[in-house]
Scaffold this active site. Structure first.
Site, short mmCIF file in Angstrom:
data_model
loop_
_atom_site.label_atom_id
_atom_site.label_comp_id
_atom_site.label_asym_id
_atom_site.label_seq_id
_atom_site.Cartn_x
_atom_site.Cartn_y
_atom_site.Cartn_z
CB CYS A 45 2.04 -6.56 6.83
SG CYS A 45 3.10 -6.85 5.27
C1 BEZ Z 1 5.50 -9.64 6.94
O1 BEZ Z 1 4.79 -8.78 6.90
O2 BEZ Z 1 5.48 -10.22 7.99
C2 BEZ Z 1 6.29 -10.12 5.67
C3 BEZ Z 1 5.91 -9.64 4.51
C4 BEZ Z 1 6.61 -10.40 3.44
C5 BEZ Z 1 8.02 -10.98 3.78
C6 BEZ Z 1 8.36 -11.17 4.89
C7 BEZ Z 1 7.48 -10.79 6.38
#
Ligand code: BEZ
Length: 211
Positions: A45
């Site tokens: 994210c």
């Molecule tokens: C991420 O943004 O890295 C992420 C968020 C939730 C689950 C897996 C990855």
């Protein structure tokens, strides 16, 4: 029922990092992209929100406003923005919705309980000036989205809206477009002065009209 193409994008009120909004008023008379991400302070994210900040001028140039959403709160968003700015070498320059009660997430079907029963998946909605949904996209939490692809789709959608052309597989800006079947050859003569190649009566290729 899931939101489908052509539906009016549900309107809502929400708190964002740039103040409270009513969604349709915030969109105004142009285009919009609403995209959700699973959670603040997560790695994928962080790269996504930084990427959107870096290419925000590309959305602006197309008359498209962008807004992100997660189910975390405003204070969390604000703290995380500093991390995004720091690590991604940018400045987050668009609002992030704090959807702590999951009202917007549920309205847009952004929570897929069999993937995760509390967090949003990576949803994208492109909304046109008529407030209708033009594109929906759903990615899993583990895969960061390709925002160049989202810009490419917006270019295609805007060509269709403004010039009555569609775009073929793997089309890129500047390449030949397809005259939509609703345009007769007689009307195409006036609309496409550069002419067209008819590979079949239903498959007519014309230079990109706005180039
Ligand atoms: C991420 O943004 O890295 C992420 C968020 C939730 C689950 C897996 C990855």
């Amino acid at each position: 029922m899931a939101i489908q193409l052509g539906d009016i994008a549900p309107d809502f009120e929400a708190q964002t990092t740039e103040g409270p909004i009513r969604f349709h008023d915030w969109i105004g008379s142009g285009w919009a992209v609403l995209f959700s991400h699973p959670a603040d302070y997560t790695p994928v994210c962080t790269t996504e929100l930084g990427t959107v900040a870096k290419i925000k001028s590309e959305f602006d140039r197309r008359g498209v406003k962008v807004i992100a959403l997660s189910v975390d709160g405003l204070e969390s968003h604000k703290g995380w923005i500093s991390d995004i700015n720091d690590t991604q070498k940018t400045t987050v320059n668009y609002p992030i919705i704090a959807d702590t009660d999951r009202r917007v997430s549920n309205l847009y079907g952004m929570i897929h309980p069999n993937a995760n029963d509390t967090l949003t998946v990576r949803s994208v909605f492109v909304i046109g000036p008529d407030k209708k949904v033009k594109l929906t996209l759903t990615y899993p939490a583990s895969t960061g989205r390709n925002f160049d692809e989202i810009l490419r789709v917006i270019d295609s959608l805007q060509l269709t809206a403004n010039h009555q052309v569609a775009t073929p597989a793997n089309w890129k800006d500047g390449e030949e477009c397809v005259i939509v079947p609703a345009v007769s050859d007689a009307d195409a003569k006036a609309k496409f002065p550069k002419g067209w190649k008819a590979l079949r009566p239903y498959l007519r290729l014309t230079p990109q009209p706005n180039k």
